[in-house]
Design an enzyme around this catalytic site. Structure first.
Site, PDB file in Angstrom:
ATOM      1  N   GLU A 194      -7.837  -7.468   5.613  1.00  0.00           N
ATOM      2  CA  GLU A 194      -6.953  -8.498   5.066  1.00  0.00           C
ATOM      3  C   GLU A 194      -6.165  -9.212   6.158  1.00  0.00           C
ATOM      4  O   GLU A 194      -5.950 -10.431   6.090  1.00  0.00           O
ATOM      5  CB  GLU A 194      -6.025  -7.870   4.023  1.00  0.00           C
ATOM      6  CG  GLU A 194      -6.777  -7.474   2.755  1.00  0.00           C
ATOM      7  CD  GLU A 194      -6.097  -6.368   1.965  1.00  0.00           C
ATOM      8  OE1 GLU A 194      -4.868  -6.178   2.127  1.00  0.00           O
ATOM      9  OE2 GLU A 194      -6.799  -5.685   1.197  1.00  0.00           O
ATOM     10  N   TYR A 243     -10.861 -18.612  -9.293  1.00  0.00           N
ATOM     11  CA  TYR A 243     -11.886 -19.541  -9.763  1.00  0.00           C
ATOM     12  C   TYR A 243     -12.698 -20.029  -8.565  1.00  0.00           C
ATOM     13  O   TYR A 243     -12.138 -20.418  -7.532  1.00  0.00           O
ATOM     14  CB  TYR A 243     -11.260 -20.734 -10.491  1.00  0.00           C
ATOM     15  CG  TYR A 243     -10.489 -20.329 -11.730  1.00  0.00           C
ATOM     16  CD1 TYR A 243     -11.163 -19.909 -12.877  1.00  0.00           C
ATOM     17  CD2 TYR A 243      -9.108 -20.329 -11.734  1.00  0.00           C
ATOM     18  CE1 TYR A 243     -10.461 -19.511 -14.005  1.00  0.00           C
ATOM     19  CE2 TYR A 243      -8.391 -19.943 -12.867  1.00  0.00           C
ATOM     20  CZ  TYR A 243      -9.079 -19.526 -13.992  1.00  0.00           C
ATOM     21  OH  TYR A 243      -8.373 -19.125 -15.111  1.00  0.00           O
ATOM     22  N   TYR A 291       0.821  -1.205   0.000  1.00  0.00           N
ATOM     23  CA  TYR A 291       0.000   0.000   0.000  1.00  0.00           C
ATOM     24  C   TYR A 291       0.859   1.261   0.000  1.00  0.00           C
ATOM     25  O   TYR A 291       0.439   2.302  -0.509  1.00  0.00           O
ATOM     26  CB  TYR A 291      -0.950  -0.005   1.204  1.00  0.00           C
ATOM     27  CG  TYR A 291      -2.117  -0.945   1.030  1.00  0.00           C
ATOM     28  CD1 TYR A 291      -3.280  -0.520   0.392  1.00  0.00           C
ATOM     29  CD2 TYR A 291      -2.058  -2.254   1.484  1.00  0.00           C
ATOM     30  CE1 TYR A 291      -4.351  -1.378   0.214  1.00  0.00           C
ATOM     31  CE2 TYR A 291      -3.126  -3.125   1.314  1.00  0.00           C
ATOM     32  CZ  TYR A 291      -4.268  -2.683   0.678  1.00  0.00           C
ATOM     33  OH  TYR A 291      -5.327  -3.542   0.496  1.00  0.00           O
TER      34      TYR A 291
END
Length: 398
Positions: free
Chosen positions: A140, A208, A98
């Site tokens: 996170e 996925y 970040y």
């Protein structure tokens, strides 16, 4: 919450920043990749960079976050932050990245807006950035802790034990941990990142959905080959279709994703289009495996029966549930799907019970149409959840 001195500055400059945010994000990515080419090679989706979708997604998230800080200062934009944080975790993003983003983003802002970026303006938008960044880092960090991994250390090796052609453009892979350990737990609807080493030496990552229920000794993902339609085909999907075979080892992340089935007895709507059926399959498989008696309305739209991945499996799972109904729409139903309607999905004639919770996955136009139908029929906005395959271009547009 923005400080009192920053609120009027951000409010006054948001129109100018918003009007220029597309130019800012495009320049930001050029600066970032010039300084750190490894990020484009091994972290960011090169296809989404080439077609501009990632730039538009970043612009949308910044504008949406700034708007929420101004218009809803006492509310936390949890849905926006959660969706981004889960994507970041599946890529192994770390907190120090970040700082790198901040440096190049603010250099781009200064270049695009020039003298308009006074010290006061820079300080106010710096505050916006770090409010968003620190909130994402906090989410996170929690996700990594829940996955029982160190920050960014989400990857492990899984062997392909089975490959199955589901449609001409969709193939499923059954995966098992190479180290012999049990598969990690996940919630129905979540996805994993798959990191593939491509011929040019890059390591591209794609997400996925896990397309079967949790609690098994293996996982299953279903990969649709991305056709470019005048643009380059999908790099990772094309590589997996061409090369991935039983016995090969894939590098796979821990499971993440905020479109996850909540345990409840309330009625459900599971609506999908195209390859968006994959998280719905996981949810249906879980409901069937746990003997659920929840009322379930299943909606699926596709171009034709032959293009409907896991079609028979979805039919069987719906039949296995005591209070489930499947509604199908095919643009070209042909003679092999007498139970399906022709055309695009239309929920206006469906009976929707009170207290419904909806989960949507598919192309954005499909989800926007279904969500609009649900809202018009009185389903609360907070009861409608969605998943986007790729950059979330829906932020701030709903």
């Amino acid at each position: 919450m923005l400080s009192e001195q920053s609120v009027p500055v951000v409010r006054a400059t948001l129109p100018a920043v918003g009007a220029a945010i597309g130019d800012i994000t495009a320049l930001f990515y050029r600066k970032l990749f010039d300084a750190h080419p490894e990020l484009l090679r091994d972290l960011f989706n090169r296809g989404n960079q080439a077609n501009g979708e990632q730039q538009r997604a970043l612009a949308g998230s910044i504008a949406a976050f700034a708007g929420m800080l101004l218009e809803r200062p006492d509310a936390r934009p949890d849905a926006l932050l959660s969706r981004i944080a889960h994507k970041h975790a599946s890529l192994g993003v770390t907190s120090d990245q970040y700082k790198v983003v901040h440096r190049h983003l603010f250099a781009a802002i200064a270049d695009v807006l020039g003298d308009a970026v006074t010290p006061e303006v820079a300080a106010a938008w710096d505050e916006v950035y770090w409010l968003m960044a620190n909130a994402l880092v906090a989410v996170e960090t929690r996700l990594y802790q829940e996955a029982e991994v160190a920050e960014g250390e989400v990857w492990h090796s899984m062997e392909i034990t089975e490959r199955r052609e589901e449609t001409p453009d969709a193939v499923s892979f059954v995966l098992r941990p190479v180290d012999g350990r049990p598969t990690r737990p996940f919630r129905p609807g979540q996805y994993v990142g798959v990191r593939s080493s491509l011929p040019d030496g890059s390591r591209q990552i794609r997400q996925y959905s896990l397309s079967a229920a949790p609690g098994r000794t293996d996982w299953r993902i279903t990969v649709k080959r991305v056709r470019g339609d005048g643009r380059p085909d999908g790099e990772v999907s094309s590589w997996l279709h061409a090369h991935a075979r039983p016995g090969d080892v894939l590098t796979v992340s821990a499971p993440f994703g905020d479109l996850a089935l909540e345990e409840s007895d309330g009625p459900l709507l599971l609506a999908s289009a195209g390859i968006g059926v994959t998280p719905v399959l996981s949810m249906l498989d879980h409901l069937a495996a746990t003997g659920s008696t929840r009322p379930v309305t299943v909606v699926h739209a596709d171009s034709a029966p032959a293009d409907h991945a896991h079609r028979q499996e979805q039919l069987d799972l719906v039949r296995a549930l005591p209070d489930a109904r499947l509604h199908l729409w095919y643009e070209e139903p042909g003679d092999g799907a007498p139970e399906a309607a022709a055309g695009r999905a239309d929920l206006t004639g469906l009976e929707l019970p009170r207290g419904l919770t909806a989960y949507l996955c598919g192309p954005v136009p499909f989800m926007r149409a279904v969500r609009g139908d649900l809202l018009r029929r009185g389903v609360p906005a907070e009861a409608v959840h969605y998943e986007v395959f790729g950059p979330d271009l829906w932020l701030g547009q709903r």
